[in-house]
Design a protein around this motif. Structure first.
Motif, mmCIF file in Angstrom:
data_model
loop_
_atom_site.group_PDB
_atom_site.id
_atom_site.type_symbol
_atom_site.label_atom_id
_atom_site.label_comp_id
_atom_site.label_asym_id
_atom_site.label_seq_id
_atom_site.Cartn_x
_atom_site.Cartn_y
_atom_site.Cartn_z
ATOM 1 N N GLY A 32 0.600 1.998 14.229
ATOM 2 C CA GLY A 32 -0.053 0.694 14.253
ATOM 3 C C GLY A 32 0.312 -0.109 13.018
ATOM 4 O O GLY A 32 0.849 0.402 12.025
ATOM 5 N N GLU A 33 0.016 -1.381 13.092
ATOM 6 C CA GLU A 33 0.319 -2.304 12.002
ATOM 7 C C GLU A 33 -0.981 -2.725 11.336
ATOM 8 O O GLU A 33 -1.856 -3.319 11.967
ATOM 9 N N SER A 34 -1.134 -2.395 10.057
ATOM 10 C CA SER A 34 -2.279 -2.788 9.244
ATOM 11 C C SER A 34 -3.588 -2.388 9.911
ATOM 12 O O SER A 34 -3.811 -1.227 10.230
ATOM 13 N N ARG A 35 -4.461 -3.362 10.197
ATOM 14 C CA ARG A 35 -5.799 -3.050 10.691
ATOM 15 C C ARG A 35 -5.796 -2.523 12.116
ATOM 16 O O ARG A 35 -6.816 -2.067 12.614
ATOM 17 N N GLU A 36 -4.638 -2.586 12.808
ATOM 18 C CA GLU A 36 -4.562 -1.997 14.149
ATOM 19 C C GLU A 36 -4.718 -0.482 14.107
ATOM 20 O O GLU A 36 -4.986 0.148 15.128
ATOM 21 N N ARG A 37 -4.529 0.112 12.936
ATOM 22 C CA ARG A 37 -4.664 1.568 12.819
ATOM 23 C C ARG A 37 -6.116 2.035 12.838
ATOM 24 O O ARG A 37 -6.386 3.214 13.050
ATOM 25 N N LEU A 38 -7.060 1.107 12.635
ATOM 26 C CA LEU A 38 -8.460 1.494 12.538
ATOM 27 C C LEU A 38 -9.061 1.795 13.904
ATOM 28 O O LEU A 38 -8.739 1.139 14.900
ATOM 29 N N THR A 100 -13.039 2.179 -3.830
ATOM 30 C CA THR A 100 -12.603 0.781 -3.753
ATOM 31 C C THR A 100 -11.297 0.637 -4.511
ATOM 32 O O THR A 100 -11.060 1.352 -5.507
ATOM 33 N N ARG A 101 -10.452 -0.257 -4.011
ATOM 34 C CA ARG A 101 -9.159 -0.494 -4.660
ATOM 35 C C ARG A 101 -8.625 -1.841 -4.207
ATOM 36 O O ARG A 101 -8.843 -2.257 -3.071
ATOM 37 N N ARG A 102 -7.919 -2.479 -5.100
ATOM 38 C CA ARG A 102 -7.309 -3.777 -4.794
ATOM 39 C C ARG A 102 -5.814 -3.579 -4.579
ATOM 40 O O ARG A 102 -5.132 -3.006 -5.431
ATOM 41 N N LYS A 107 -0.996 -4.979 4.343
ATOM 42 C CA LYS A 107 -0.119 -3.912 4.830
ATOM 43 C C LYS A 107 -0.153 -2.712 3.902
ATOM 44 O O LYS A 107 -0.229 -1.569 4.350
ATOM 45 N N SER A 108 -0.115 -2.957 2.589
ATOM 46 C CA SER A 108 -0.181 -1.840 1.649
ATOM 47 C C SER A 108 -1.571 -1.220 1.618
ATOM 48 O O SER A 108 -1.721 -0.027 1.359
ATOM 49 N N ALA A 109 -2.622 -2.020 1.909
ATOM 50 C CA ALA A 109 -3.975 -1.458 1.921
ATOM 51 C C ALA A 109 -4.139 -0.422 3.016
ATOM 52 O O ALA A 109 -4.878 0.552 2.856
ATOM 53 N N PHE A 110 -3.462 -0.629 4.172
ATOM 54 C CA PHE A 110 -3.560 0.338 5.267
ATOM 55 C C PHE A 110 -2.388 1.304 5.266
ATOM 56 O O PHE A 110 -2.062 1.890 6.294
ATOM 57 N N GLY A 111 -1.735 1.468 4.108
ATOM 58 C CA GLY A 111 -0.678 2.461 3.973
ATOM 59 C C GLY A 111 -1.238 3.853 3.759
ATOM 60 O O GLY A 111 -2.390 4.156 4.079
ATOM 61 N N SER A 112 -0.425 4.697 3.154
ATOM 62 C CA SER A 112 -0.828 6.097 2.991
ATOM 63 C C SER A 112 -2.017 6.244 2.054
ATOM 64 O O SER A 112 -2.886 7.087 2.276
ATOM 65 N N ALA A 113 -2.097 5.396 1.002
ATOM 66 C CA ALA A 113 -3.209 5.534 0.050
ATOM 67 C C ALA A 113 -4.533 5.171 0.705
ATOM 68 O O ALA A 113 -5.499 5.933 0.650
ATOM 69 N N GLY A 114 -4.589 3.983 1.335
ATOM 70 C CA GLY A 114 -5.841 3.573 1.966
ATOM 71 C C GLY A 114 -6.218 4.451 3.140
ATOM 72 O O GLY A 114 -7.375 4.852 3.286
ATOM 73 N N ALA A 115 -5.238 4.759 4.018
ATOM 74 C CA ALA A 115 -5.538 5.611 5.175
ATOM 75 C C ALA A 115 -5.955 7.010 4.735
ATOM 76 O O ALA A 115 -6.835 7.626 5.343
ATOM 77 N N GLY A 116 -5.348 7.513 3.660
ATOM 78 C CA GLY A 116 -5.737 8.834 3.173
ATOM 79 C C GLY A 116 -7.170 8.867 2.669
ATOM 80 O O GLY A 116 -7.905 9.825 2.914
#
Length: 435
Positions: A32-38, A100-102, A107-116
């Motif tokens: 998925g792309e960004s928030r589509e992964r949720l 929390t993180r900025r 796109k980078s927010a829903f990458g490996s760091a945010g998804a992890g």
């Protein structure tokens, strides 16, 4: 169920209300792309809702960071993204966020760091099996940019009169609270209007139907193809099969563990039997030596040797003894030598393991370090030539490793350097007291 107020989009720091969003998140897709992964339920900004305790609320705030140039097109506005995970407790939202993180972009927010991070905290706080989110008050939400049909009743909603739901191409419009409502009852258990089969939890949704005769009505319909969803009887049968399969797996695992434990007991019993045989053989050798007496030693081997203190040492010695009947026996002696010891230490053993245990029972102590003593010579007259280097401790003019600078003069080697670390050297005290 716990009643909470969803945090509003902060307007004082420039967050964009149309690009920010909130979710009661239940999972993260691999694709998925960004928030589509949720996976989960999106809730409105500032809405008052009821959710199960221990749910995880994801807050995404986007802020403009300026225009970016493009080679063959007009500049576009760039946005950063702040992702925050909040925990719903029995008393409401926890004050301190889980994480929390900025990020530089969504796109980078829903990458490996945010998804992890989302996956980690969902593992610690798993969502409810039948997630129910009830909206008590809709809150301000996101005003709709353009007019369009309401997603529930299909009536036209003018620009700014309703709310925008979803993002991108899937964005839709709905009426303000009170204009159109969903049925109050749950959709699970209702008969599907297409196939007539009762809906199991998670398989159906309410759909609003409009026709000239009956007007508007809400119908329960399966999501997608009805044939893909089981009936309540089939669902119950499948759950029972899964339960039986799980019990069979647990029983098989219990039997495997019991077999492993039995094998461990057998191996331990064999080891104990072998050790008892060795001890019995050692006792027989000891009785034979005491009865016949030792005629001579035919072999001596020193296996281990260590110091117990500066004057006492211990060693383990293997001896082959010739007895009075010309037979042989092997003994292991733990001996103390060097003097300075007190008490009953060591002894003779006829089993190597017993001798090693006695030898290891006494700790090894290293000998204290004693620095080498330098030979003393008769003092020579100190050279008056200022160009001649000499050691301020011993007066020597030769430094094999090169001159070293101590705290109070030159040193020719390590011993002189150490002696001068906290005071003047002997040569300087004798010949250079006035310096």
């Amino acid at each position: 169920m716990v009643e909470i107020v969803v945090p509003q989009v902060p307007g004082d720091d420039g967050a964009d209300v149309h690009r920010s969003a909130r979710w009661i998140v239940t999972g993260v897709r691999d694709q998925g792309e960004s928030r589509e992964r949720l996976e989960g339920v999106e809730v409105g900004h500032g809405a008052r809702i009821e959710v199960p305790a221990d749910s995880v609320l994801l807050v995404l705030d986007k802020r403009p960071t300026g225009y970016k140039e493009r080679r063959y097109a007009a500049p576009y506005m760039a946005y950063d993204a702040t992702m925050t995970l909040l925990l719903v407790e029995e008393g409401g939202l926890r004050d301190k966020p889980l994480w929390t993180r900025r990020f530089a972009s969504e796109k980078s927010a829903f990458g490996s760091a945010g998804a992890g991070q989302i996956t980690k905290h969902l593992a610690a706080h798993p969502p409810a099996a039948d997630l129910r989110v009830r909206e008590i008050e809709a809150g301000p939400g996101r005003p709709n940019w353009a007019a369009g049909p309401c997603r529930w009743c299909a009536e036209q909603v003018s620009k700014g009169a309703g709310r925008a739901v979803g993002h991108g191409k899937e964005a839709r419009v709905e009426h303000a609270p009170g204009r159109c409502t969903l049925p109050a009852q749950r959709v699970s258990g209702e008969d599907c209007a297409l196939c007539g089969v009762a809906c199991v939890p998670g398989s159906a949704q309410w759909v609003q139907v409009r026709d000239p005769e009956s007007g508007q009505r809400w119908e329960a319909r399966h999501r997608g193809d009805c044939a893909h969803w089981p009936s309540p009887e089939q669902d119950a049968q499948r759950k029972e099969e899964l339960r039986l399969q799980r019990e069979a797996q647990q029983e098989a695992e219990r039997k495997r563990e019991a077999k492993k434990e039995a094998d461990r007991e057998k191996r331990a019993a064999r080891r104990r039997a072998a050790q008892e045989q060795e001890r019995q053989a050692a006792r027989e050798i000891q009785e034979r030596v005491e009865r016949l007496g030792v005629k001579m030693e035919t072999y001596v081997a020193r296996h281990f040797d260590k110091g117990l203190n500066p004057r006492t040492r211990m060693r383990l010695v293997e001896r082959r003894l010739a007895l009075s009947d010309d037979s042989t026996a092997t003994a292991f002696d733990v001996e103390i030598y060097g003097g300075g010891h007190e008490g009953d230490l060591g002894g003779r053993y006829y089993l190597l393991s017993d001798a090693r245990e006695e030898y290891q029972r006494h700790p090894w102590a290293p000998l204290p370090y004693t620095p080498p003593r330098r030979p003393r010579f008769e003092p020579a007259p100190c050279p008056f030539d200022p160009s001649a280097k000499h050691c301020d401790h011993c007066g020597g003019t030769d430094a094999p490793g090169g001159w070293m600078v101590a705290s109070l003069g030159l040193a020719c080697d390590v011993d002189c350097f150490t002696a001068m670390s906290n005071g003047p050297g002997a040569h300087a005290r004798r010949y250079h007291t006035t310096a």
